[in-house]
Design a protein around this motif. Structure first.
Motif, PDB file in Angstrom:
ATOM      1  N   ASN A  96      12.865 -40.685  79.636  1.00 19.40           N
ATOM      2  CA  ASN A  96      14.321 -39.958  80.009  1.00 19.40           C
ATOM      3  C   ASN A  96      14.761 -39.977  78.615  1.00 19.40           C
ATOM      4  O   ASN A  96      16.068 -39.829  78.421  1.00 19.40           O
ATOM      5  CB  ASN A  96      14.925 -40.631  80.885  1.00 19.40           C
ATOM      6  N   CYS A  99       9.718 -37.752  77.756  1.00 23.05           N
ATOM      7  CA  CYS A  99       9.872 -37.319  79.238  1.00 23.05           C
ATOM      8  C   CYS A  99      10.092 -38.349  80.000  1.00 23.05           C
ATOM      9  O   CYS A  99      11.120 -38.679  80.976  1.00 23.05           O
ATOM     10  CB  CYS A  99       9.213 -35.948  79.538  1.00 23.05           C
ATOM     11  N   VAL A 103      13.182 -27.441  75.031  1.00 20.37           N
ATOM     12  CA  VAL A 103      13.309 -29.016  74.793  1.00 20.37           C
ATOM     13  C   VAL A 103      14.835 -29.482  74.401  1.00 20.37           C
ATOM     14  O   VAL A 103      15.229 -28.803  73.322  1.00 20.37           O
ATOM     15  CB  VAL A 103      12.280 -29.519  74.042  1.00 20.37           C
ATOM     16  N   LYS A 162      14.043 -33.676  77.740  1.00 19.50           N
ATOM     17  CA  LYS A 162      13.812 -33.127  78.811  1.00 19.50           C
ATOM     18  C   LYS A 162      13.393 -31.550  78.359  1.00 19.50           C
ATOM     19  O   LYS A 162      13.861 -31.007  77.300  1.00 19.50           O
ATOM     20  CB  LYS A 162      14.917 -32.964  79.854  1.00 19.50           C
ATOM     21  N   GLU A 163      12.792 -30.974  79.409  1.00 16.49           N
ATOM     22  CA  GLU A 163      12.394 -29.390  79.108  1.00 16.49           C
ATOM     23  C   GLU A 163      12.905 -28.492  80.321  1.00 16.49           C
ATOM     24  O   GLU A 163      12.631 -29.006  81.725  1.00 16.49           O
ATOM     25  CB  GLU A 163      10.916 -29.170  79.037  1.00 16.49           C
TER      26      GLU A 163
END
Lengths: 225, 88
Positions: free
Chosen positions: B51, B48, B60, B54-55
């Protein structure tokens, strides 16, 4: 190149490595070979010393007492048997790594395709593999030299007796050891020509494998992945 | 605290799963990536931060940078393995 081809190539690479590294395993047995040879030489000397010192006699049911000391039948046959056994032991020790089937320790990883290749590249001890290949090459040279020496020895003995029976026995010309040795060397070169060429090609393949792996390893390091 | 050093193949495996199977929750992704959940959380935080993933709402998904990185890696492997020359 696609993923499937890359996986196949990595599988072949491992197979080629496993095959080459057998020489390293064989080379690691050199101390054992040295001990066997040393034992054979010592035992031969002891037999010679004992028979000369005590002028030993052995009982043969058919022929009665036979002197096995320096004035009798001699110690040639027991010593020859001793060295024969030693040679057989050396062969078994050095040949053992080549009798096992080639295993591919990367197969499990390669089932995962490209991820498996990444794992292999990341987890393999490349410096260690390169060092092992270097040792394998040295062992290969040593084993090839030993093989040639052994062949030379056998041919020398055969020629010695043949020369003795034919030239000395029939024409009465004394044995010239230099001629026998030269003949043995010439026969080795003539008969072993293909083996020598194959050995040279094998060495070339080993060098090539080392160069390719070194390049691959440095590229991976330099890629900053 | 010791700096987290991720294994490249695990990172690649996480991204590949997200590309092939689509967005999923963390538990499922950890299972699909064949790592324990505790270990996965370390990877999750690190990815995360970079980058790569992402969640959103507990799901996810892979980001553009993640796909680009994965493709770069695959291209590197195919290119360099393809160039390897040895006796087969």
């Amino acid at each position: 190149m696609d993923e499937k081809e890359a996986v196949e190539k990595m599988r072949d690479l491992r197979k080629s490595l496993e095959t080459t590294l057998r020489y390293e395993k064989s080379g690691s047995k050199f101390p054992q070979v040295f001990m066997v040879t040393l034992f054979a030489v010592l035992a031969a000397n002891l037999v010679s010393l004992a028979s000369n010192l005590y002028d030993l006699k052995t009982l043969n049911p058919a022929m009665g007492y036979i002197q096995i000391g320096s004035n009798g039948v001699g110690i040639g046959i027991p010593v020859l048997i001793l060295f024969g056994v030693a040679a057989l032991l050396v062969y078994r020790i050095l040949h053992k790594p080549f009798t096992k089937p080639v295993e591919n320790s990367w197969d499990e990883y390669l089932k995962e395709g490209i991820i498996g290749i990444i794992r292999i590249i990341e987890e393999s001890d490349w410096e260690g593999i390169l060092l092992s290949l270097k040792k394998a090459k040295q062992a290969f040279i040593m084993i090839s030299s030993l093989t040639i020496l052994l062949e030379l020895g056998i041919i020398f003995v055969i020629l010695f007796f043949a020369y003795g029976i034919l030239v000395t026995g029939i024409f009465g010309i004394p044995i010239d050891l230099y001629v026998v040795l030269l003949g043995s060397v010439l026969l080795i070169v003539a008969l072993g020509d293909r083996t020598i060429k194959q050995s040279y090609i094998e060495l070339w393949h080993m060098d090539n494998l080392v160069a390719e792996l070194r390049w691959f390893y440095f590229e991976f390091q330099g890629a900053g992945i | 605290m010791q700096e987290f050093k991720p294994d490249l193949y695990v990172v690649a495996r996480v991204i590949k799963n997200l590309i092939e199977k689509g967005p999923m929750n963390k538990t499922r992704l950890a299972g699909a990536s064949e790592i324990s959940y505790d270990k996965f959380l370390l990877y999750f935080d690190w990815m995360c931060l970079k980058n790569l993933i992402k969640e959103e709402n507990g799901t996810v998904s892979v980001m553009e940078e993640g796909i680009r990185t994965y493709n770069l890696l695959v291209d590197w492997i195919l290119k360099h393995v393809g160039k390897l020359m040895f006796r087969r």
